[in-house]
Design a protein around this motif. Structure first.
Motif, short mmCIF file in Angstrom:
data_model
loop_
_atom_site.label_atom_id
_atom_site.label_comp_id
_atom_site.label_asym_id
_atom_site.label_seq_id
_atom_site.Cartn_x
_atom_site.Cartn_y
_atom_site.Cartn_z
N LEU A 49 45.62 -17.07 -16.02
CA LEU A 49 45.58 -17.70 -14.87
C LEU A 49 45.55 -17.06 -13.84
O LEU A 49 46.37 -16.15 -13.35
CB LEU A 49 47.09 -18.81 -14.75
N GLN A 50 44.40 -17.28 -12.78
CA GLN A 50 43.92 -16.54 -11.72
C GLN A 50 44.01 -17.01 -10.34
O GLN A 50 43.75 -18.31 -10.30
CB GLN A 50 42.57 -16.06 -12.03
N ASP A 51 44.35 -16.30 -9.30
CA ASP A 51 44.35 -16.74 -8.01
C ASP A 51 42.83 -16.66 -7.47
O ASP A 51 41.75 -16.52 -8.09
CB ASP A 51 45.23 -15.83 -6.93
N SER A 52 42.63 -17.06 -6.14
CA SER A 52 41.37 -17.16 -5.59
C SER A 52 40.73 -15.89 -5.61
O SER A 52 39.21 -15.65 -5.46
CB SER A 52 41.28 -17.54 -4.06
N GLY A 53 41.44 -14.58 -5.95
CA GLY A 53 40.86 -13.41 -6.01
C GLY A 53 40.51 -12.86 -7.38
O GLY A 53 39.97 -11.82 -7.73
N GLY A 54 40.47 -13.89 -8.26
CA GLY A 54 40.44 -13.54 -9.57
C GLY A 54 41.11 -12.59 -10.32
O GLY A 54 41.09 -12.16 -11.61
N GLU A 112 35.82 -20.39 -18.75
CA GLU A 112 36.80 -20.64 -18.06
C GLU A 112 36.75 -22.03 -17.41
O GLU A 112 35.69 -22.69 -17.04
CB GLU A 112 36.53 -19.61 -16.77
N LEU A 113 37.95 -22.50 -16.83
CA LEU A 113 38.25 -23.46 -16.19
C LEU A 113 38.27 -23.20 -14.74
O LEU A 113 38.97 -22.28 -14.56
CB LEU A 113 39.34 -24.34 -16.61
N TYR A 114 37.85 -24.00 -13.85
CA TYR A 114 37.84 -23.71 -12.48
C TYR A 114 37.95 -24.68 -11.39
O TYR A 114 37.19 -26.00 -11.68
CB TYR A 114 36.85 -22.60 -12.02
N ARG A 115 38.74 -24.60 -10.35
CA ARG A 115 38.73 -25.66 -9.46
C ARG A 115 37.44 -25.56 -8.34
O ARG A 115 37.52 -24.42 -8.09
CB ARG A 115 39.99 -25.31 -8.35
N TYR A 116 36.95 -26.86 -7.94
CA TYR A 116 35.78 -26.65 -7.00
C TYR A 116 35.87 -27.98 -6.45
O TYR A 116 35.77 -29.12 -6.94
CB TYR A 116 34.30 -26.64 -7.75
N VAL A 153 46.48 -21.41 -8.65
CA VAL A 153 45.68 -21.11 -9.70
C VAL A 153 44.17 -21.79 -9.64
O VAL A 153 44.24 -22.98 -9.54
CB VAL A 153 46.40 -21.48 -11.00
N MET A 154 43.44 -20.75 -9.12
CA MET A 154 42.04 -21.42 -9.04
C MET A 154 41.22 -21.43 -10.32
O MET A 154 40.18 -22.16 -10.33
CB MET A 154 41.12 -20.68 -7.91
N LYS A 155 41.39 -20.45 -11.28
CA LYS A 155 40.75 -20.26 -12.42
C LYS A 155 41.77 -20.21 -13.68
O LYS A 155 42.48 -19.34 -13.56
CB LYS A 155 39.70 -19.11 -12.61
N ILE A 156 41.18 -20.67 -14.87
CA ILE A 156 41.79 -20.18 -16.10
C ILE A 156 40.82 -19.50 -17.13
O ILE A 156 39.85 -20.26 -17.44
CB ILE A 156 42.47 -21.20 -16.71
N ILE A 199 46.26 -27.62 -21.70
CA ILE A 199 46.35 -27.36 -20.21
C ILE A 199 46.65 -29.04 -19.65
O ILE A 199 45.73 -29.86 -20.10
CB ILE A 199 45.17 -26.72 -19.71
N GLU A 200 47.70 -28.88 -18.80
CA GLU A 200 47.92 -30.06 -18.18
C GLU A 200 47.46 -29.96 -16.91
O GLU A 200 48.07 -29.28 -15.96
CB GLU A 200 49.65 -30.50 -18.27
N LEU A 201 46.30 -30.52 -16.54
CA LEU A 201 45.46 -30.12 -15.30
C LEU A 201 46.43 -30.66 -14.20
O LEU A 201 46.10 -29.77 -13.20
CB LEU A 201 44.04 -30.82 -15.33
N THR A 202 46.97 -31.46 -13.92
CA THR A 202 47.94 -31.89 -13.01
C THR A 202 49.04 -30.96 -12.64
O THR A 202 49.76 -31.17 -11.37
CB THR A 202 48.30 -33.43 -13.02
N LYS A 203 49.47 -30.31 -13.49
CA LYS A 203 50.62 -29.25 -13.35
C LYS A 203 50.32 -27.96 -13.23
O LYS A 203 51.15 -27.17 -12.85
CB LYS A 203 51.60 -29.32 -14.74
N VAL A 204 48.88 -27.64 -13.08
CA VAL A 204 48.55 -26.26 -12.88
C VAL A 204 48.83 -25.80 -11.43
O VAL A 204 48.51 -26.66 -10.39
CB VAL A 204 47.01 -26.06 -13.11
N PRO A 205 49.64 -25.02 -11.31
CA PRO A 205 49.83 -24.68 -9.80
C PRO A 205 48.80 -24.53 -8.66
O PRO A 205 47.57 -24.05 -9.28
CB PRO A 205 50.50 -23.33 -9.84
#
Length: 192
Positions: free
Chosen positions: A48-53, A160-164, A103-106, A94-100
């Motif tokens: 589980l990664q932040d915006s910096g990977g 990877e799953l990622y938010r966009y 966390v920008m990428k998994i 992965i419960e998408l709605t519970k991901v902090p």
């Protein structure tokens, strides 16, 4: 019907599937004829990664010894030590709605347990795949078959799953590493 991806392709996951809340990422593989005397034990993991990977802390590394992240959003569903049988060898839920929110990428990875000691590598593995399916109805949404592109690598970032823009997307990565799990951990900001 599942979308079949090639290396480097990206696809929307939640935009085209309104109401999608929980997915399972299944990873599978077979081993080629191998007479090294040791079983092949491949392990799926998630970072589980932040915006910096990078992972924010050690507990953002989900694997057979840390089955759940602190939020409970990402859960490893168990270690398969032989890869025997058809279908998924290991799964991560992965419960998408519970991901902090930070966390920008998994990233989903597969490593070979004790690869160096056992003289094993991904050149001895075939039929590797990652798939994402809707837990609610078991509908396969995305599938990426890795092909036989690896030789001496002992770890692979599969996808990877990622938010966009408020949605979740999936990217087929297929990037190999030498150095196994330790190399992956270092790549994602963890000290081994």
């Amino acid at each position: 019907m599942a979308i079949s991806l090639s290396k480097g392709q990206k696809v929307d996951l939640t935009k085209g599937n309104p109401g999608l809340s929980t997915v399972v990422v299944g990873l599978g593989w077979d081993t080629n004829k191998y007479d090294g005397g040791s079983d092949f034990d491949l392990d799926a993991s998630a970072f589980l990664q932040d915006s910096g990977g990078k992972v924010r802390r050690e507990t953002d590394f989900i694997f057979y010894n840390n089955l759940k992240d602190p939020s409970g959003a990402v859960q490893h569903l168990g270690d398969n030590r032989t890869g025997e049988g058809e279908g998924d060898d290991e799964q991560i839920r992965i419960e998408l709605t519970k991901v902090p929110a930070d966390v920008m990428k998994i990233a989903f990875t597969v490593t070979i347990h004790e690869a160096e000691q056992r003289a094993q590598n991904f050149g001895q593995v075939s039929n590797s795949f990652i798939r994402v399916f809707n837990e609610e109805n078991n509908e396969e949404l995305i599938r990426y078959d890795l092909g036989e592109d690896f030789s001496i690598e002992t770890a692979v970032v599969v996808g990877e799953l990622y938010r966009y823009q408020g949605e979740w997307k999936f990217s087929a990565i297929g990037s190999g590493f030498q150095g196994g799990l330790a190399a992956l951990c270092k790549n994602f900001g963890l000290e081994v």
